[in-house]
Design an enzyme around this catalytic site. Structure first.
Site, PDB file in Angstrom:
ATOM      1  N   ASP A  18      -0.681   6.824   6.363  1.00 31.96           N
ATOM      2  CA  ASP A  18       0.784   6.743   6.381  1.00 31.96           C
ATOM      3  C   ASP A  18       1.341   7.820   7.301  1.00 31.96           C
ATOM      4  O   ASP A  18       1.796   8.883   6.850  1.00 31.96           O
ATOM      5  CB  ASP A  18       1.337   6.867   4.949  1.00 31.96           C
ATOM      6  CG  ASP A  18       1.011   5.638   4.118  1.00 31.96           C
ATOM      7  OD1 ASP A  18       0.966   4.522   4.684  1.00 31.96           O
ATOM      8  OD2 ASP A  18       0.787   5.775   2.903  1.00 31.96           O
ATOM      9  N   LYS A  40      -6.461   2.255   5.885  1.00 28.25           N
ATOM     10  CA  LYS A  40      -5.343   1.342   5.640  1.00 28.25           C
ATOM     11  C   LYS A  40      -4.198   1.682   6.591  1.00 28.25           C
ATOM     12  O   LYS A  40      -3.720   2.815   6.613  1.00 28.25           O
ATOM     13  CB  LYS A  40      -4.861   1.466   4.190  1.00 28.25           C
ATOM     14  CG  LYS A  40      -3.741   0.481   3.865  1.00 28.25           C
ATOM     15  CD  LYS A  40      -3.355   0.550   2.408  1.00 28.25           C
ATOM     16  CE  LYS A  40      -2.300   1.590   2.128  1.00 28.25           C
ATOM     17  NZ  LYS A  40      -0.970   1.289   2.679  1.00 28.25           N
ATOM     18  N   ASP A  67      -1.894  -3.317   5.870  1.00 24.66           N
ATOM     19  CA  ASP A  67      -1.014  -3.435   4.689  1.00 24.66           C
ATOM     20  C   ASP A  67       0.429  -3.654   5.158  1.00 24.66           C
ATOM     21  O   ASP A  67       1.238  -2.733   5.144  1.00 24.66           O
ATOM     22  CB  ASP A  67      -1.148  -2.143   3.872  1.00 24.66           C
ATOM     23  CG  ASP A  67      -0.267  -2.107   2.643  1.00 24.66           C
ATOM     24  OD1 ASP A  67       0.181  -3.174   2.176  1.00 24.66           O
ATOM     25  OD2 ASP A  67      -0.027  -0.992   2.134  1.00 24.66           O
ATOM     26  N   LYS A  69       2.213  -6.435   4.037  1.00 24.85           N
ATOM     27  CA  LYS A  69       2.915  -7.137   2.950  1.00 24.85           C
ATOM     28  C   LYS A  69       3.849  -8.232   3.467  1.00 24.85           C
ATOM     29  O   LYS A  69       5.076  -8.163   3.316  1.00 24.85           O
ATOM     30  CB  LYS A  69       3.720  -6.140   2.112  1.00 24.85           C
ATOM     31  CG  LYS A  69       2.893  -5.056   1.450  1.00 24.85           C
ATOM     32  CD  LYS A  69       3.761  -4.182   0.552  1.00 24.85           C
ATOM     33  CE  LYS A  69       2.978  -3.143  -0.195  1.00 24.85           C
ATOM     34  NZ  LYS A  69       2.379  -2.092   0.642  1.00 24.85           N
ATOM     35  N   ASP A  72       7.893 -14.041   3.925  1.00 23.63           N
ATOM     36  CA  ASP A  72       8.861 -14.754   4.767  1.00 23.63           C
ATOM     37  C   ASP A  72       8.679 -16.251   4.498  1.00 23.63           C
ATOM     38  O   ASP A  72       7.914 -16.633   3.602  1.00 23.63           O
ATOM     39  CB  ASP A  72       8.606 -14.394   6.246  1.00 23.63           C
ATOM     40  CG  ASP A  72       9.875 -14.466   7.092  1.00 23.63           C
ATOM     41  OD1 ASP A  72      10.633 -15.447   6.937  1.00 23.63           O
ATOM     42  OD2 ASP A  72      10.107 -13.550   7.907  1.00 23.63           O
ATOM     43  N   ILE A  73       9.335 -17.088   5.260  1.00 26.99           N
ATOM     44  CA  ILE A  73       9.134 -18.521   5.056  1.00 26.99           C
ATOM     45  C   ILE A  73       7.695 -18.864   5.454  1.00 26.99           C
ATOM     46  O   ILE A  73       7.087 -18.176   6.292  1.00 26.99           O
ATOM     47  CB  ILE A  73      10.158 -19.369   5.849  1.00 26.99           C
ATOM     48  CG1 ILE A  73      10.052 -19.095   7.346  1.00 26.99           C
ATOM     49  CG2 ILE A  73      11.576 -19.124   5.323  1.00 26.99           C
ATOM     50  CD1 ILE A  73      10.872 -20.059   8.193  1.00 26.99           C
ATOM     51  N   PRO A  74       7.130 -19.910   4.832  1.00 19.28           N
ATOM     52  CA  PRO A  74       5.708 -20.203   5.051  1.00 19.28           C
ATOM     53  C   PRO A  74       5.308 -20.299   6.523  1.00 19.28           C
ATOM     54  O   PRO A  74       4.271 -19.757   6.930  1.00 19.28           O
ATOM     55  CB  PRO A  74       5.526 -21.544   4.332  1.00 19.28           C
ATOM     56  CG  PRO A  74       6.514 -21.479   3.212  1.00 19.28           C
ATOM     57  CD  PRO A  74       7.720 -20.779   3.789  1.00 19.28           C
ATOM     58  N   ASN A  75       6.113 -20.941   7.341  1.00 19.39           N
ATOM     59  CA  ASN A  75       5.722 -21.113   8.745  1.00 19.39           C
ATOM     60  C   ASN A  75       5.588 -19.769   9.463  1.00 19.39           C
ATOM     61  O   ASN A  75       4.683 -19.572  10.276  1.00 19.39           O
ATOM     62  CB  ASN A  75       6.756 -22.001   9.458  1.00 19.39           C
ATOM     63  CG  ASN A  75       6.279 -22.416  10.828  1.00 19.39           C
ATOM     64  OD1 ASN A  75       5.198 -22.990  10.964  1.00 19.39           O
ATOM     65  ND2 ASN A  75       7.059 -22.094  11.847  1.00 19.39           N
ATOM     66  N   THR A 131       3.155  -0.598  -7.284  1.00 17.82           N
ATOM     67  CA  THR A 131       2.743   0.400  -8.282  1.00 17.82           C
ATOM     68  C   THR A 131       3.823   1.460  -8.516  1.00 17.82           C
ATOM     69  O   THR A 131       3.722   2.250  -9.439  1.00 17.82           O
ATOM     70  CB  THR A 131       1.430   1.088  -7.854  1.00 17.82           C
ATOM     71  OG1 THR A 131       1.530   1.408  -6.466  1.00 17.82           O
ATOM     72  CG2 THR A 131       0.252   0.185  -8.067  1.00 17.82           C
ATOM     73  N   ARG A 193      -4.490   8.916  -8.489  1.00 17.01           N
ATOM     74  CA  ARG A 193      -4.255  10.352  -8.411  1.00 17.01           C
ATOM     75  C   ARG A 193      -5.401  11.098  -9.072  1.00 17.01           C
ATOM     76  O   ARG A 193      -5.670  10.886 -10.255  1.00 17.01           O
ATOM     77  CB  ARG A 193      -2.928  10.725  -9.113  1.00 17.01           C
ATOM     78  CG  ARG A 193      -1.669  10.260  -8.378  1.00 17.01           C
ATOM     79  CD  ARG A 193      -1.506  11.003  -7.060  1.00 17.01           C
ATOM     80  NE  ARG A 193      -0.336  10.561  -6.312  1.00 17.01           N
ATOM     81  CZ  ARG A 193      -0.339   9.610  -5.375  1.00 17.01           C
ATOM     82  NH1 ARG A 193      -1.456   8.962  -5.087  1.00 17.01           N
ATOM     83  NH2 ARG A 193       0.759   9.301  -4.711  1.00 17.01           N
ATOM     84  N   GLN A 202       4.723   7.387  -7.239  1.00 18.80           N
ATOM     85  CA  GLN A 202       3.931   6.385  -7.940  1.00 18.80           C
ATOM     86  C   GLN A 202       4.271   6.419  -9.430  1.00 18.80           C
ATOM     87  O   GLN A 202       4.782   7.417  -9.938  1.00 18.80           O
ATOM     88  CB  GLN A 202       2.428   6.620  -7.736  1.00 18.80           C
ATOM     89  CG  GLN A 202       1.966   6.419  -6.302  1.00 18.80           C
ATOM     90  CD  GLN A 202       1.941   4.942  -5.888  1.00 18.80           C
ATOM     91  OE1 GLN A 202       2.417   4.067  -6.604  1.00 18.80           O
ATOM     92  NE2 GLN A 202       1.406   4.675  -4.710  1.00 18.80           N
ATOM     93  N   GLY A 222      -3.658   7.772  -0.578  1.00 18.52           N
ATOM     94  CA  GLY A 222      -2.934   8.334   0.553  1.00 18.52           C
ATOM     95  C   GLY A 222      -2.786   9.826   0.427  1.00 18.52           C
ATOM     96  O   GLY A 222      -3.694  10.603   0.756  1.00 18.52           O
ATOM     97  N   ARG A 223      -1.628  10.245  -0.086  1.00 20.07           N
ATOM     98  CA  ARG A 223      -1.261  11.659  -0.078  1.00 20.07           C
ATOM     99  C   ARG A 223      -2.269  12.624  -0.699  1.00 20.07           C
ATOM    100  O   ARG A 223      -2.410  13.745  -0.187  1.00 20.07           O
ATOM    101  CB  ARG A 223       0.132  11.814  -0.692  1.00 20.07           C
ATOM    102  CG  ARG A 223       1.212  11.299   0.243  1.00 20.07           C
ATOM    103  CD  ARG A 223       2.519  10.997  -0.454  1.00 20.07           C
ATOM    104  NE  ARG A 223       2.406   9.832  -1.331  1.00 20.07           N
ATOM    105  CZ  ARG A 223       3.407   9.318  -2.036  1.00 20.07           C
ATOM    106  NH1 ARG A 223       4.599   9.866  -1.961  1.00 20.07           N
ATOM    107  NH2 ARG A 223       3.218   8.252  -2.792  1.00 20.07           N
TER     108      ARG A 223
END
Ligand code: C5P
Length: 243
Positions: A18, A40, A67, A69, A72-75, A131, A193, A202, A222-223
């Site tokens: 990140d 990631k 990552d 995520k 949106d619309i399927p197309n 999370t 953690r 988190q 991450g952190r």
């Protein structure tokens, strides 16, 4: 966990890069050099450094979880999935809240990417409930009734029905997800953690050893690594706490 070797465990740790730019991410990669963990790439780094950076990670042999995520619309998701498959990522994710048809479209996009010459079939993961979402946020802000675990299991079943390979969820939900969707349904768990670490934003957390004891397939961290004074020592200590 005794049944996992040090190498097994290391390959199941996904370090969240990140960072705001490729240079900062490279700084961490240099410190972790030789440690065969997953990396990631999330939206901050991908929006800044883009496909070129991901392609360079793949050229250097890293296993990459993209990552981003998709939701949106399927197309549009189908097109996005095709693009990231062509990029050669090993894992990517879509929001289960986008519905079954949208998740199926992601898998069609993967097939299209493979037909166009990609050699790696990515593992496609559904995002259940972030999370960072507490029970109060789920009920009062988002307006979903029921417990967080009920919401997560509903999303997991939907992702499974759509043909996805697994889900992102809190380690607290791994047992219930495996019971609902089978042991082979992959779980990727952030919200990790080490004992005594800062929780940050988190909410539903576990230690790395506890998460593996629950049977999770991958942990995202991450952190606790990127923010440590000595990231290499931090990941080594995490691995030591598991094997
Ligand atoms: O720093 P920390 O260990 O909290 O990082 C967790 C990482 O996992 C972040 O990159 C975050 O975007 C990601 N993530 C998450 N919860 C999800 C999906 C991804 O925390 N449900």
């Amino acid at each position: 966990m005794s049944t996992l070797t040090r190498n097994d465990v290391t390959g199941r740790i996904m370090v969240a890069l990140d960072y705001a730019n490729a240079e900062s991410a490279e700084g961490l990669l240099k410190q972790l050099e030789g440690i065969p963990c997953y990396v990631k790439v999330g939206m901050q780094l991908f929006y800044a450094a883009g496909p070129t950076f991901v392609a360079s990670l793949k050229d250097r042999g890293y296993k990459v979880f993209l990552d981003v995520k998709m939701h949106d619309i399927p197309n549009t998701v189908k097109g996005g999935a095709e693009s990231v498959t062509r990029l050669g990522v090993d894992v990517f994710n879509v929001h289960a809240a986008g519905g079954k048809y949208m998740m199926e479209a992601a898998l069609e996009g993967v097939d299209k990417g493979l037909a166009l010459g990609s050699s790696v079939r990515p593992i496609v993961i559904g995002v259940t409930q972030l999370t960072s979402t507490s029970q109060q946020v789920l009920n009062d802000e988002i307006g979903l009734a029921g417990t967080t675990e009920q919401a997560v299991i509903r999303y997991a079943r939907l992702a499974h029905a759509a043909g996805l390979n697994g889900v992102v969820a809190s380690p607290l939900e791994v047992t219930a997800i495996k019971a609902a969707c089978g042991d082979g349904f992959v779980t990727v768990t952030p919200g990790i953690r080490p004992a005594g670490a800062d929780i940050g934003d988190q909410s539903r957390i576990m230690t790395p050893a506890e998460a593996f004891a629950q049977g999770t397939d991958y942990v995202v961290i991450g952190r606790p690594i990127t923010g440590a004074a000595d990231p290499r020592a931090a990941i080594e200590a995490i691995i030591d706490s598991i094997v």
